[in-house]
Structures are given as C-alpha cells and as structure tokens.
Motif scaffolding. Structure first.
Motif, mmCIF file in Angstrom:
data_model
loop_
_atom_site.group_PDB
_atom_site.id
_atom_site.type_symbol
_atom_site.label_atom_id
_atom_site.label_comp_id
_atom_site.label_asym_id
_atom_site.label_seq_id
_atom_site.Cartn_x
_atom_site.Cartn_y
_atom_site.Cartn_z
ATOM 1 N N LEU A 163 -10.809 9.855 14.378
ATOM 2 C CA LEU A 163 -9.875 8.878 13.825
ATOM 3 C C LEU A 163 -8.516 9.541 13.647
ATOM 4 O O LEU A 163 -8.424 10.642 13.089
ATOM 5 C CB LEU A 163 -10.390 8.344 12.484
ATOM 6 C CG LEU A 163 -11.738 7.613 12.517
ATOM 7 C CD1 LEU A 163 -12.134 7.195 11.104
ATOM 8 C CD2 LEU A 163 -11.684 6.398 13.432
ATOM 9 N N ASN A 164 -7.482 8.867 14.127
ATOM 10 C CA ASN A 164 -6.117 9.377 13.999
ATOM 11 C C ASN A 164 -5.410 8.593 12.901
ATOM 12 O O ASN A 164 -4.925 7.491 13.119
ATOM 13 C CB ASN A 164 -5.377 9.242 15.335
ATOM 14 C CG ASN A 164 -6.062 10.007 16.451
ATOM 15 O OD1 ASN A 164 -6.483 11.147 16.256
ATOM 16 N ND2 ASN A 164 -6.173 9.407 17.626
ATOM 17 N N PHE A 165 -5.380 9.180 11.709
ATOM 18 C CA PHE A 165 -4.796 8.499 10.556
ATOM 19 C C PHE A 165 -3.280 8.640 10.559
ATOM 20 O O PHE A 165 -2.741 9.729 10.794
ATOM 21 C CB PHE A 165 -5.369 9.074 9.254
ATOM 22 C CG PHE A 165 -6.810 8.725 9.027
ATOM 23 C CD1 PHE A 165 -7.165 7.485 8.526
ATOM 24 C CD2 PHE A 165 -7.810 9.628 9.330
ATOM 25 C CE1 PHE A 165 -8.491 7.147 8.317
ATOM 26 C CE2 PHE A 165 -9.138 9.312 9.121
ATOM 27 C CZ PHE A 165 -9.476 8.070 8.613
ATOM 28 N N CYS A 166 -2.632 7.526 10.293
ATOM 29 C CA CYS A 166 -1.182 7.490 10.197
ATOM 30 C C CYS A 166 -0.796 6.211 9.460
ATOM 31 O O CYS A 166 -1.614 5.298 9.322
ATOM 32 C CB CYS A 166 -0.537 7.556 11.585
ATOM 33 S SG CYS A 166 -0.945 6.151 12.631
ATOM 34 N N LEU A 202 2.645 -0.482 4.141
ATOM 35 C CA LEU A 202 1.958 0.376 5.088
ATOM 36 C C LEU A 202 0.668 0.918 4.471
ATOM 37 O O LEU A 202 0.609 1.196 3.278
ATOM 38 C CB LEU A 202 2.863 1.541 5.510
ATOM 39 C CG LEU A 202 4.168 1.173 6.234
ATOM 40 C CD1 LEU A 202 4.967 2.428 6.533
ATOM 41 C CD2 LEU A 202 3.884 0.392 7.513
ATOM 42 N N VAL A 203 -0.358 1.052 5.299
ATOM 43 C CA VAL A 203 -1.629 1.627 4.857
ATOM 44 C C VAL A 203 -1.957 2.820 5.749
ATOM 45 O O VAL A 203 -1.437 2.944 6.863
ATOM 46 C CB VAL A 203 -2.775 0.598 4.914
ATOM 47 C CG1 VAL A 203 -2.475 -0.575 4.014
ATOM 48 C CG2 VAL A 203 -3.016 0.138 6.342
ATOM 49 N N SER A 207 -4.627 2.939 13.863
ATOM 50 C CA SER A 207 -4.144 1.660 14.379
ATOM 51 C C SER A 207 -5.026 1.139 15.514
ATOM 52 O O SER A 207 -5.384 -0.042 15.548
ATOM 53 C CB SER A 207 -2.701 1.798 14.868
ATOM 54 O OG SER A 207 -2.234 0.574 15.409
ATOM 55 N N ASP A 208 -5.425 2.014 16.432
ATOM 56 C CA ASP A 208 -6.237 1.578 17.573
ATOM 57 C C ASP A 208 -7.606 1.094 17.118
ATOM 58 O O ASP A 208 -8.107 0.078 17.616
ATOM 59 C CB ASP A 208 -6.390 2.726 18.571
ATOM 60 C CG ASP A 208 -5.074 3.085 19.250
ATOM 61 O OD1 ASP A 208 -4.190 2.208 19.311
ATOM 62 O OD2 ASP A 208 -4.934 4.234 19.710
ATOM 63 N N ARG A 209 -8.229 1.820 16.169
ATOM 64 C CA ARG A 209 -9.557 1.424 15.696
ATOM 65 C C ARG A 209 -9.491 0.126 14.899
ATOM 66 O O ARG A 209 -10.370 -0.739 15.013
ATOM 67 C CB ARG A 209 -10.170 2.526 14.839
ATOM 68 C CG ARG A 209 -10.380 3.833 15.572
ATOM 69 C CD ARG A 209 -11.279 3.658 16.759
ATOM 70 N NE ARG A 209 -11.387 4.879 17.541
ATOM 71 C CZ ARG A 209 -11.938 4.966 18.739
ATOM 72 N NH1 ARG A 209 -12.407 3.877 19.314
ATOM 73 N NH2 ARG A 209 -12.005 6.113 19.370
#
Length: 276
Positions: A163-166, A202-203, A207-209
């Motif tokens: 998971l790429n958190f941003c 914003l959270v 985004s993709d998942r």
C-alpha cells in the motif's frame, strides 16, 4: 494420558474369590489398561487404548514402546487423511472459482469480439461506430480490472501486497471512479448521484486501492440495480470521541465501543447505496 501427553497405565485389583458379588462386578473388566496419545507434529489427534481383561497379563515397558509406535503410525495416517480431505475441498473450491471466473471473463470478451466483427464486416454509421468503440473500451477496462483483482488476490496470499500511503482527496477518487462506470450505468439508464460533505479534507490512504474498492462497489451496485434505478455515493465525516464511534443510521444512532479512549479522531466514510 496426563497433561504432558504421557501414556497412562492402570491396573485393577484382582477380584476376591470368596466374594461372589465381587466376582460378578469384575467379570470381564480390564485388569491392565494402557492408553497412548496419538501425537503428530506436536498435535494430539486422539488416543489408543489397550486392555487385558481375564488373562491376568500386565503391560510391560516393551508393550508401551510398541503401543507408542502404533499410536504414532495411526496419528500419521489420520493426519494424512485429513490433509487429503482438505486438499480435495481446496480443489473443489478452486474449480468453482475458475468456473465463475471463466464466465465473468467471457462476458466482456464476447462483447469486444462481437462489435469488432461488426466493424470489420459492415458499413456502420458514425453513431453506431462510436457506440461500438465505447463498448469495446468499456469491456476492455472491465476485463483489465478483473485481471488486476486476480493479481491482487495472489499478492495477498503471498503477503506481497503493498500500500502506498499518501494524502488523498476522496471526492476526486469518487469522481474518477464514477467516470469509469458511467458508461455501464448509461446502458441501464441508471442515475449516478453524489452527496459530499464539504468538511471532508485530505485523508491518508492508497489512492489506487481506494479507487479499486470503490469501482467494485459501484460495479456491483450497477449490476444489481434494475433499469432506470439510481446509485447514490455519499461521502461524510465520522468522528471518534471519548472512545465511542458515532454513526448515523436511517433508523437510529449507534454508539460502538472502541479501544481508543480519551482521544478524538476523524475518519471519512464512503457509502454506496442503490435502489436494487
């Protein structure tokens, strides 16, 4: 068998010949009993019991060694049988999954091949050509998404899903996903509606998942909503305060206990509802 899985050996006292009642009570009762646990790979699957009744023989250390060997072999056989049954069940589930998957993959392929054949063999007006290209593109994206989902399942099983958190703008994620499913909704004349809470900022997320999850929800909603129905996507804020999560419901308000105490946190919730 004691708590340490140690075999137990017991001996009954011989009956008193002078007491007929005692003889009747002890008729054919075990005079020597040996109970051995069936242990394999540290797991106890059961136990095997051995007993002597009228012969008067008592079990010895050699008997115990033989009994333990028999119990171990029996435990191995039971364990292998259980593993075989589990493998058979896994194969059955796999076959059912492949059957469903082949049907789901065949559906967009048939649409793509059908329209491609019409484009090659017939002279179509511009409106029909546009519709054909739109259908081909929509079904190709659907098939690509299903393949990505399959790859994700494989990554999850292997523990390699990342998971790429941003910081993520959820309203933008919803808009992009709605654009992807809008053609499918248009085919069934389904209205896509949104209600956004302006206080949602914003959270932190992938985004993709998030878009993938929302795409699956919307696809199912459109699939099971009758023609002319509506699908509503609602984005709102949830707040955890003083260890309680407050969720508004149509019928009531639920207070769910949380392990978080003396802490106020805000969460965003995306809710998809349909008229199906």
């Amino acid at each position: 068998i004691d708590e340490n899985q140690t075999p137990a050996e017991t001996h009954n006292q011989p009956s008193n010949p002078a007491n007929p009642k005692s003889k009747i009570q002890n008729l054919k009762l075990p005079q020597s009993v040996l109970i051995v646990p069936m242990v394999v790979e540290g797991r106890t699957l059961g136990a095997i019991s051995f007993a002597y009744a009228e012969s008067g023989r008592r079990y010895s250390t050699d008997d115990l060694t033989l009994a333990e060997d028999l119990a171990y072999r029996a435990a191995l056989a039971v364990d292998k049988a259980q593993l075989y049954r589990q493998a058979q069940e896994a194969n059955r589930i796999k076959d059912e999954f492949l059957a469903v998957l082949s049907h789901e993959l065949r559906t967009p392929i048939n649409a793509i091949l059908g329209w491609a054949h019409l484009l090659r063999t017939r002279q179509l007006n511009q409106a029909t050509v546009s519709r054909a290209l739109e259908t081909i593109e929509r079904n190709a994206r659907t098939q690509t998404q299903m393949i990505e989902d399959l790859l994700d399942v494989s990554r999850i099983i292997q523990g390699k899903l990342q998971l790429n958190f941003c910081p993520v703008d959820l309203s933008n994620v919803i808009d992009v996903t709605l654009d992807a499913v809008r053609p499918a909704a248009g085919v069934k004349a389904i209205q896509l509606e949104t209600v956004f809470d302006p206080n949602v900022g914003l959270v932190l997320g992938d985004s993709d998942r998030l878009q993938q999850v929302l795409w699956n929800l919307l696809s199912n909603a459109i699939k099971f909503t009758p023609e002319g129905g509506r699908v509503l996507v609602r984005l709102k804020t949830l707040q955890i305060s003083d260890g309680k999560l407050l969720i508004e419901n149509k019928n009531s308000t639920l207070n769910l206990q949380s392990e978080i105490s003396n802490l106020t946190l805000k969460y965003a919730q995306i809710k998809v509802s349909d008229s199906g």
